[in-house]
Design a protein around this motif. Sequence first.
Motif, PDB file in Angstrom:
ATOM      1  N   ASP A  19      75.505  11.822  70.397  1.00  0.00           N
ATOM      2  CA  ASP A  19      75.469  10.405  70.022  1.00  0.00           C
ATOM      3  C   ASP A  19      75.399  10.185  68.516  1.00  0.00           C
ATOM      4  N   ASP A  20      74.504  10.904  67.840  1.00  0.00           N
ATOM      5  CA  ASP A  20      74.383  10.739  66.389  1.00  0.00           C
ATOM      6  C   ASP A  20      75.668  11.121  65.671  1.00  0.00           C
ATOM      7  N   ASP A  21      76.302  12.206  66.115  1.00  0.00           N
ATOM      8  CA  ASP A  21      77.579  12.636  65.530  1.00  0.00           C
ATOM      9  C   ASP A  21      78.644  11.567  65.726  1.00  0.00           C
ATOM     10  N   LEU A  22      78.715  11.022  66.936  1.00  0.00           N
ATOM     11  CA  LEU A  22      79.738  10.013  67.228  1.00  0.00           C
ATOM     12  C   LEU A  22      79.513   8.752  66.418  1.00  0.00           C
ATOM     13  N   LEU A  48      81.332   4.188  75.642  1.00  0.00           N
ATOM     14  CA  LEU A  48      82.776   4.172  75.500  1.00  0.00           C
ATOM     15  C   LEU A  48      83.220   5.072  74.351  1.00  0.00           C
ATOM     16  N   VAL A  49      84.186   5.951  74.601  1.00  0.00           N
ATOM     17  CA  VAL A  49      84.775   6.753  73.526  1.00  0.00           C
ATOM     18  C   VAL A  49      85.726   5.836  72.773  1.00  0.00           C
ATOM     19  N   LYS A  50      85.558   5.774  71.456  1.00  0.00           N
ATOM     20  CA  LYS A  50      86.306   4.814  70.635  1.00  0.00           C
ATOM     21  C   LYS A  50      87.286   5.529  69.705  1.00  0.00           C
ATOM     22  N   GLU A  51      88.086   4.711  69.035  1.00  0.00           N
ATOM     23  CA  GLU A  51      88.968   5.210  67.988  1.00  0.00           C
ATOM     24  C   GLU A  51      88.104   5.663  66.820  1.00  0.00           C
ATOM     25  N   PRO A  52      88.508   6.653  66.102  1.00  0.00           N
ATOM     26  CA  PRO A  52      89.751   7.414  66.165  1.00  0.00           C
ATOM     27  C   PRO A  52      89.678   8.611  67.116  1.00  0.00           C
ATOM     28  N   LEU A  53      88.529   8.817  67.731  1.00  0.00           N
ATOM     29  CA  LEU A  53      88.347   9.981  68.591  1.00  0.00           C
ATOM     30  C   LEU A  53      89.195   9.909  69.848  1.00  0.00           C
TER      31      LEU A  53
END
Length: 75
Positions: A19-22, A48-53
């Motif tokens: 979480d902290d990395d994201l 939710l996985v977001k942009e740009p990932l």
Amino acid sequence: SELCLEEVSRSYGTKQLYDDDLERLYRGELQEILKEIDLVISFHYWNLVKEPLLTTPPLGAINFHAAPLPEYRRL
């Protein structure tokens, strides 16, 4: 004995983002890490996985969500 996802990931030399990395990535602080990511696998992740990932990795992104959607999604 059971292996956890982190142990399996480490044994294959892959990275896990937490979480902290994201949050740092989404704020633009870890953009260099995107060059190292070929594939995103989201496994029982609550957010939710977001942009740009979501679209940057050349092999794409896989989301494993074991609950019915959209009833049990979180943002």
